[in-house]
Structures are given as C-alpha cells and as structure tokens.
Design a protein around this motif. Sequence first.
Motif, PDB file in Angstrom:
ATOM      1  N   PRO A  33       0.823  -1.219   0.000  1.00  0.00           N
ATOM      2  CA  PRO A  33       0.000   0.000   0.000  1.00  0.00           C
ATOM      3  C   PRO A  33       0.853   1.264   0.000  1.00  0.00           C
ATOM      4  N   ASP A  40      -3.386  -0.036   7.029  1.00  0.00           N
ATOM      5  CA  ASP A  40      -2.805  -0.879   5.977  1.00  0.00           C
ATOM      6  C   ASP A  40      -1.286  -0.863   6.028  1.00  0.00           C
ATOM      7  N   GLY A  84      -5.688  -7.379   4.241  1.00  0.00           N
ATOM      8  CA  GLY A  84      -6.424  -6.182   4.630  1.00  0.00           C
ATOM      9  C   GLY A  84      -7.927  -6.359   4.560  1.00  0.00           C
TER      10      GLY A  84
END
Length: 322
Positions: A33, A40, A84
């Motif tokens: 990310p 995240d 996630g």
Amino acid sequence: MDSKHSMISLKKKLAGLLDMIPKQSEIIYADYPLYGNVGDLFIMKGTEAFFKENDIRVRKRWNPDNFPIGRKLDPNLIIVCQGGGNFGDLYPYYQGFREKIVQTYPDHKIVILPQSIYYQNEDNLKRTADIFSAHSNLHIITREKASYATAQAYFQNNHIKLLPDMAHQLFPIIPTQQPTGQKLRFIRTDHEANDELQRHAQAESYDWRTVLSASDRRTIAFLQTLNVLNKKAGNPLPIAFIWRKYSDYIINKAIRFFSRYKSVETSRLHGHILSSLLQKENTVIDNSYGKNANYYHTWMEGVPNTQIIRDALKKENLPAHM
C-alpha cells in the motif's frame, strides 16, 4: 491467559503461512500500500517482518499503480498479495488489480494474505469466483470466520485458510512515551462508519487523518505521482525503498500518538489491533458491515482488556451480507 500470552499466541498462528510460502521462498510482493491508510501500513510492516523472520526473499515490490502487468516472471516466484479489508466491491480498484493478476499469471502460485471479504452485490462476488476458480494454485487466506465462510461457499476451487491479520507479526510494540491522556476516541469518518453505534462518541475524536499532518499528505501525494511517472519510465527509481523508509516514520508517529493514552475506544480495526499490540485497554466499535465484530469474535474475544460495543439490532459474525 493474560494479554501478553494471548497476543503471542496470535502471532504464532501466522506460522501457518509457511504452508503456502515456505521459508527461503522467492516472491513478488505484488500490491504493497502506497497511501495514507495507516492501518494498511501496519499490515505491510507486519508482512515485511514475517518475510524477514522466515528468510523469504522479496525479488520485487510493486503496487497496483506500477505493477508491470504482462511482464514475464520467473515461474518459481510466488506472487504474494497484501492482506487487509479491500477484498470485495467496496474497493473495486484493488479487487480489480488482484483479479487481473490472477488472470495474467495462471501458472504461478498466488497467495492472498489475510483479508476480510465483503460484497454488496452477489453478482460481483460470483464474477470474482468465476475468475478465481480458473486458477489452480490460488491461495485465499481470510482473517475472520465470516470471510472464511464466504470463501468456502464461493471459492471452492481455490485453497482457503483462516489466519489473523498480518499486523500481529509486530508484537510486541513498546509504547514510546508515558500516557498523559485518559481515553483516545479513534473513530472512522468514511463510508465504513457505523453511525448508529458511533452516536455515543460525540466527544472529541481522531482518525488516521489526525495522525497525518498536511506535510505528510503532500509527501504521500508526491510519491504516488512519482510512482506513476516512474512506471512510464520503466521503474528506474527505488520507490518501494523510499516508501518503506517514509512509512517507518508514519508508523512510529502512530505509535507515539496511541502511546499518549491509557485506553482506546475505536471503530478502526487497526486502532483496535494497535491498541492490543501496545497492550492497552481498548473497546472496539463495529463498522458498517460487521468487519470489526467478526474479527473480534474470531480472534480477540477473551483477550484481557479488550471488549466490543454490542447492539441488539446489529448482526455480528455472520457470512458477508448480500
């Protein structure tokens, strides 16, 4: 079992990943990310810590904005996708990227790290299932029982497993300062917010946008733009390395922020997980579709100093709502 041993136990469960990504494997980390959702980033840091501990060698780190889809890859490389809560149709950009990876590399082992699955539209879920079912070596790891039930029902041709969130690999996290505040209210304000359950939290509250300064947000936007331009030039710049260093700074900033408080009330899943990694007393509020409650009931129920705000009208720990 006390809080420390409960968290150690959850961290140890992540060793189950070695069934799919053995020690000393060589991998592509496909979608780290590069954005400002700090939760995240904790997942990413836990993932990298797992790789390091198990001598898993990351040959390339890419994300959806710069992954060179179609490039021929060494057939022995395992493609690993970030865990996630963006598996589903709430975040179509990231789900579409995973589907493209699965379609483009049918002969590679692909592992999707622990995810929460949620689709608003069952037709979208069936479409994903059709794409994924064509891949014979796709491993989908879910991070709570509701998502596991959904995966078992719709991804029967794939390999399914249940494991905790990758952020647990970071235990223990040591508070970086003595608390000066009593309770941190860390409340999400986006489309996953559960307004009904958050009504009582009218006092001053914070979110990840509070942790990030205006300068942080400008830096992230600059790196995102540079990342896209870098791809057009053939990816000559070490964006992944630069981001790893800058995201260390953001992570440390978040740890300092949470360290200032004795207890935490949060509707952010990683507000709950970070508080638990810091062994702070915390209360988790469910999000709009049950993700937080599902995770709590799967892994955190019974962990000392954690509790959930319940609502008799809220369905908790059920397979993803259609």
